[in-house]
Design a protein around this motif. Structure first.
Motif, PDB file in Angstrom:
ATOM      1  N   THR A   1       0.840  -1.288   0.056  1.00 22.52           N
ATOM      2  CA  THR A   1       0.147   0.032   0.106  1.00 22.52           C
ATOM      3  C   THR A   1       0.796   1.338   0.110  1.00 22.52           C
ATOM      4  OG1 THR A   1      -1.692  -1.082   1.108  1.00 22.52           O
ATOM      5  CG2 THR A   1      -1.905   1.284   1.172  1.00 22.52           C
ATOM      6  N   GLN A   2       1.824   1.230   0.741  1.00 22.70           N
ATOM      7  CA  GLN A   2       2.719   2.514   1.077  1.00 22.70           C
ATOM      8  C   GLN A   2       3.377   2.975  -0.254  1.00 22.70           C
ATOM      9  OE1 GLN A   2       2.809   4.666   3.301  1.00 22.70           O
ATOM     10  NE2 GLN A   2       1.231   3.368   4.249  1.00 22.70           N
TER      11      GLN A   2
ATOM     12  N   GLY B   1       2.113   2.160  -3.229  1.00 23.77           N
ATOM     13  CA  GLY B   1       1.176   2.683  -4.051  1.00 23.77           C
ATOM     14  C   GLY B   1       0.845   4.125  -3.810  1.00 23.77           C
ATOM     15  N   LEU B   2       0.705   4.449  -2.534  1.00 26.64           N
ATOM     16  CA  LEU B   2       0.734   5.903  -1.927  1.00 26.64           C
ATOM     17  C   LEU B   2       1.644   6.576  -2.587  1.00 26.64           C
ATOM     18  CD1 LEU B   2      -0.435   5.226   1.571  1.00 26.64           C
ATOM     19  CD2 LEU B   2      -1.855   6.403  -0.087  1.00 26.64           C
ATOM     20  N   LYS B   3       2.917   6.199  -2.448  1.00 28.20           N
ATOM     21  CA  LYS B   3       4.278   6.937  -3.036  1.00 28.20           C
ATOM     22  C   LYS B   3       4.108   7.457  -4.367  1.00 28.20           C
ATOM     23  CE  LYS B   3       9.233   6.760  -3.140  1.00 28.20           C
ATOM     24  NZ  LYS B   3      10.574   5.754  -2.946  1.00 28.20           N
TER      25      LYS B   3
ATOM     26  N   ASN C   1      -4.953  -0.371  -9.605  1.00 26.67           N
ATOM     27  CA  ASN C   1      -4.741  -1.396  -8.888  1.00 26.67           C
ATOM     28  C   ASN C   1      -5.293  -2.868  -9.568  1.00 26.67           C
ATOM     29  OD1 ASN C   1      -5.620  -2.077  -5.325  1.00 26.67           O
ATOM     30  ND2 ASN C   1      -4.269  -3.068  -6.734  1.00 26.67           N
TER      31      ASN C   1
ATOM     32  N   PHE D   1      -4.932  -2.733  -2.749  1.00 28.73           N
ATOM     33  CA  PHE D   1      -4.405  -1.960  -1.641  1.00 28.73           C
ATOM     34  C   PHE D   1      -5.187  -1.877  -0.413  1.00 28.73           C
ATOM     35  CE2 PHE D   1      -1.755  -0.391  -5.271  1.00 28.73           C
ATOM     36  CZ  PHE D   1      -0.776  -1.290  -4.999  1.00 28.73           C
TER      37      PHE D   1
ATOM     38  N   SER E   1      -5.632   0.841   1.261  1.00 28.29           N
ATOM     39  CA  SER E   1      -6.136   2.517   1.364  1.00 28.29           C
ATOM     40  C   SER E   1      -6.518   2.864  -0.216  1.00 28.29           C
ATOM     41  CB  SER E   1      -5.152   3.291   1.574  1.00 28.29           C
ATOM     42  OG  SER E   1      -5.651   4.647   1.652  1.00 28.29           O
TER      43      SER E   1
ATOM     44  N   GLN F   1      -6.458   5.463  -1.448  1.00 28.41           N
ATOM     45  CA  GLN F   1      -5.733   6.563  -1.650  1.00 28.41           C
ATOM     46  C   GLN F   1      -4.557   6.201  -2.548  1.00 28.41           C
ATOM     47  OE1 GLN F   1      -5.222  10.005   1.030  1.00 28.41           O
ATOM     48  NE2 GLN F   1      -6.250   8.626   2.503  1.00 28.41           N
ATOM     49  N   ALA F   2      -4.308   4.975  -2.285  1.00 20.83           N
ATOM     50  CA  ALA F   2      -3.016   4.353  -3.086  1.00 20.83           C
ATOM     51  C   ALA F   2      -3.225   3.759  -4.328  1.00 20.83           C
ATOM     52  CB  ALA F   2      -2.536   3.021  -2.305  1.00 20.83           C
ATOM     53  N   TYR F   3      -4.442   4.291  -5.065  1.00 20.22           N
ATOM     54  CA  TYR F   3      -4.766   3.871  -6.315  1.00 20.22           C
ATOM     55  C   TYR F   3      -5.803   4.985  -6.935  1.00 20.22           C
ATOM     56  CZ  TYR F   3      -8.543   1.162  -4.486  1.00 20.22           C
ATOM     57  OH  TYR F   3     -10.030   0.885  -3.739  1.00 20.22           O
TER      58      TYR F   3
END
Length: 351
Positions: free
Chosen positions: A128-129, A131-133, A143, A148, A150, A152-154
């Motif tokens: 997940t992290q 993806g967030l990055k 995704n 993921f 969150s 927010q990660a995709y």
């Protein structure tokens, strides 16, 4: 399929689309939202099918190690789809089931400044992290399947419907046995500590509630491998000398299950598989074994993920939909493949 993470089949974010419907939309293509006409209706009308080359897009594709027929098909579907577009360059990683290694591969793609990322994580929660990055770096993420932790990660999630697999398998078996009094069914499941396995079993159980004449009398969990399918099926056959139908969650482990069935000399029941392997579809077409159907978990989702990534990179919507943006989520339909429709689905069968 060995999926550490899976989306919820009841998520309100999921837009349910049949495989054929999704294919029609993406085959039709994605179109630019650019329109000099200020009229909103004209803008939406412009969002129609168009496969003409547009802005060049570099798509980074990161998946797990292709150690299963379905996962290998995912990679092949992505590669083939990307080649169909003159405006798409695909940067694909080797794939890994080691989360740290996959994170490193994705970070390399981020550093290369690809336009869009398509990620099928080995473990959705663990990745997940990264993806967030990517999202924070301005690289939209598609995704693929294993979700993921969150949203927010995709930017967009696309994947299969595990609950729907069980539901449709149960309804197919129910319809085949609805005229039989005191019918019995058994289930050869996947890995029990995976959410996807629990979802498939839940869907199957819910479908069977519609058929009061049917009782599930046995269940064994296998490991999505040929060897485990053979050994667990042998146990089921030894424990249950009389039953009318079997649902097997995965066509790869189904190879082993069919070996056990043949060794036991049993042909007094019908079998439904899962995922949509080519060998299963060939057997269904030949109609000379107990295997009469398989419920799809379509690897074509990888091709559709490339379509979505291209659309994101070019600022387009999806042809055939009125919206100017691609959806936040797409859940593919688990169609039941039988001898009546197998020719239609054979091209999607994987080895």
């Amino acid at each position: 399929m060995r999926f550490p993470q899976s989306s919820s089949p009841t998520s309100r974010r999921n837009l349910l689309l049949g495989t054929a419907a999704a294919g029609a939309l993406f085959a039709a293509g994605c179109t630019s939202n650019e329109n000099n006409d200020s009229d909103e209706n004209s803008k939406q009308a412009a969002n129609t099918a168009n496969d003409k080359p547009g802005k060049a897009v570099t798509i980074g594709f990161a998946g797990p190690q292709a150690d299963h027929g379905w996962l290998n098909a995912i990679n092949q579907q992505a590669k083939r789809r990307a080649k169909e577009y003159k405006d798409v360059t695909l940067e694909i990683t080797e794939g890994s089931n080691d989360t740290a290694q996959q994170i490193g591969q994705i970070e390399t793609l981020i550093n290369k400044k690809v336009d869009v990322l398509v990620i099928l994580p080995a473990d959705g929660k663990a990745l997940t992290q990264v993806g967030l990055k990517a999202m924070r770096a301005g690289i939209p993420v598609v995704n693929l399947d294993r979700v993921f932790a969150s949203p927010q990660a995709y930017r967009c999630w696309i994947g299969g419907d595990n609950y729907g697999m069980g539901l449709n398998a149960g309804h197919y078996i129910g319809e085949q046995l609805k005229g039989k009094k005191n019918a019995k069914v058994i289930e050869l499941a996947g890995i029990d500590n995976l959410e996807l396995t629990r979802q498939r079993t839940a869907g199957f159980n819910d479908a069977l509630k519609n058929y009061p004449n049917i009782k599930k009398v046995g269940r064994q969990a296998a490991e999505f491998t040929v060897e485990s399918g053979q050994s667990k099926m042998a146990q089921l056959l030894q424990a249950h000398s009389d039953f009318d139908a079997l649902w097997n969650h995965d066509d790869d482990q189904g190879v082993g299950a069919e070996r056990a069935i043949k060794q036991a000399g049993r042909d007094d029941f019908l079998m439904v598989g899962g995922a949509g392997a080519k060998h299963a579809m060939d057997a269904i077409k030949a109609d000379n074994t107990v295997l009469k159907a398989t419920v799809l978990y379509p690897p074509t989702m990888a091709a559709s993920a490339i379509d979505l990534a291209r659309a994101l990179g070019q600022g387009k919507g999806v042809g055939g939909l009125a919206e100017l943006e691609i959806p936040a989520s797409l859940t593919l339909y688990s169609a039941v493949v039988t001898k009546d429709n197998v020719d239609e689905y054979l091209p999607t069968g994987f080895s």
